[in-house]
Motif scaffolding. Structure first.
Motif, PDB file in Angstrom:
ATOM      1  N   GLY A  94       0.906  -0.985   0.490  1.00 26.40           N
ATOM      2  CA  GLY A  94      -0.024  -0.256  -0.035  1.00 26.40           C
ATOM      3  C   GLY A  94       0.886   1.451  -0.013  1.00 26.40           C
ATOM      4  N   ALA A  97      -0.139   2.825  -3.264  1.00 24.75           N
ATOM      5  CA  ALA A  97      -1.610   3.303  -3.402  1.00 24.75           C
ATOM      6  C   ALA A  97      -1.304   4.588  -2.458  1.00 24.75           C
ATOM      7  CB  ALA A  97      -2.340   2.066  -2.403  1.00 24.75           C
ATOM      8  N   LEU A  98      -0.354   4.539  -1.394  1.00 26.37           N
ATOM      9  CA  LEU A  98      -0.773   5.610  -0.578  1.00 26.37           C
ATOM     10  C   LEU A  98      -0.661   6.600  -0.877  1.00 26.37           C
ATOM     11  CD1 LEU A  98      -1.539   5.787   2.726  1.00 26.37           C
ATOM     12  CD2 LEU A  98       0.461   5.867   3.698  1.00 26.37           C
ATOM     13  N   SER A 169      -1.558   6.967   8.516  1.00 28.56           N
ATOM     14  CA  SER A 169      -2.127   6.272   6.854  1.00 28.56           C
ATOM     15  C   SER A 169      -2.964   6.839   6.881  1.00 28.56           C
ATOM     16  CB  SER A 169      -2.506   4.789   7.979  1.00 28.56           C
ATOM     17  OG  SER A 169      -1.350   3.597   7.324  1.00 28.56           O
TER      18      SER A 169
END
Length: 313
Positions: A94, A97-98, A169
């Motif tokens: 991720g 994606a983050l 996050s």
């Protein structure tokens, strides 16, 4: 257009191979080793180099890197997550994606705010609104991002407690506020300046004079007729900007402790984790090259008079 796109793809592949080669040679030109620690011995370093193929000649290592990448293998982490495939670290865990989620929001904010501000400044040329916007955009371009991020962190996070000090996050809309402002403020101001300049150039064209002669209002002339033709410089800037922002604002992610691709890239450089450095560079270069191709196609959509094949071949 199909022939042009094929040519650009071929050039893009050659450019990417050149970038990979230069990045690899620069990494290996820096003294030291990723396995060098206070407790490491020459024998331990030699075994680690042999395990990951770092004891082979540079041209052999470079050939292996390129061959593996062409087959979809980005290698494995040497130090930060030893033995873990880099593809898994970047895409499956991720990190990309983050950075992507944060970057897309920052780009949208920069365009949706920057373009209207530029139009507003051009519409009010010579008035106090134009003067204020020019001062703000000039400051926005001049102030370093780490200074802006520090101010946002102290003011919004510590003093007012409106946003979390550590965005982490990015869970919840409040965690996006400060990072998006920090990441989008510079491009927003730059887009506003570009829009204002190109808008003023467009206003002086013959078709604008014709529209004025027909009795159209200034606001309609600027926001409807002049805006489309003044977007080409903005589109040119948005190509590399989007690629850079989407792959992670290094300073922003580091300041707000966002475990995205930008923060991880800095850590990989500090730890000399060669495969992660290479992979992140390739991802960034691919996005920049791809966005430049998208920009060229967007030119045709904005202004049909532009020929993509002119000067090609």
């Amino acid at each position: 257009m199909a022939g042009y796109i094929i040519k650009r793809i071929i050039v893009a592949i050659l450019t990417l191979l050149l970038i990979m080669s230069i990045t690899f040679l620069l990494m290996n030109a820096v003294p030291g080793s990723p396995f060098l620690t206070e407790k490491s011995t020459p024998e331990m370093i030699a075994r680690a180099n042999a395990k990951y193929g770092l004891d082979k000649p540079l041209y052999v290592q470079l050939f292996n890197y390129i061959r593996n990448y062409l087959s979809g293998d980005m290698g494995t982490s040497l130090k930060m997550q030893e033995g873990t495939p880099v593809r898994k670290i970047i895409f499956e865990e991720g990190k990309f994606a983050l950075s992507f989620k944060l970057g897309v929001r920052a780009v949208i904010a920069a365009v949706l705010i920057g373009v209207p501000l530029g139009c507003l400044a051009a519409y009010n040329r010579g008035r106090w609104v134009d003067s204020v916007l020019r001062v703000v955009t000039t400051l926005g371009v001049a102030v370093p991002s780490f200074v802006l991020c520090a101010v946002l962190l102290i003011f919004l996070g510590v003093k007012l407690k409106w946003v979390p000090v550590i965005s982490g996050s990015l869970e919840g809309w409040k965690s996006y506020i400060a990072p998006v402002i920090g990441l989008s403020f510079y491009p927003m101001c730059y887009v506003a300046k570009l829009t204002r300049t190109s808008m003023l150039d467009a206003i002086n064209q013959d078709y604008i004079r014709t529209a004025r002669a027909k009795g159209l209002k200034t606001g309609r002339i600027i926001f409807k007729h002049a805006l489309r033709n003044s977007m080409i410089p903005v589109i040119t800037y948005l190509g590399p900007l989007t690629a850079g922002i989407v792959t992670g604002g290094f300073v922003v992610e580091q300041t707000f402790q966002i475990p995205g691709l930008g923060k991880y890239f800095i850590s990989s450089i500090l730890n000399r984790d060669y495969p992660i450095i290479m992979a992140t560079t390739v991802v960034l270069a691919t996005l920049v090259i791809g966005m430049n191709l998208v920009v060229d196609i967007a030119y045709k959509l904005v202004d049909p008079r532009i020929s993509l094949t002119k000067g090609e071949g």
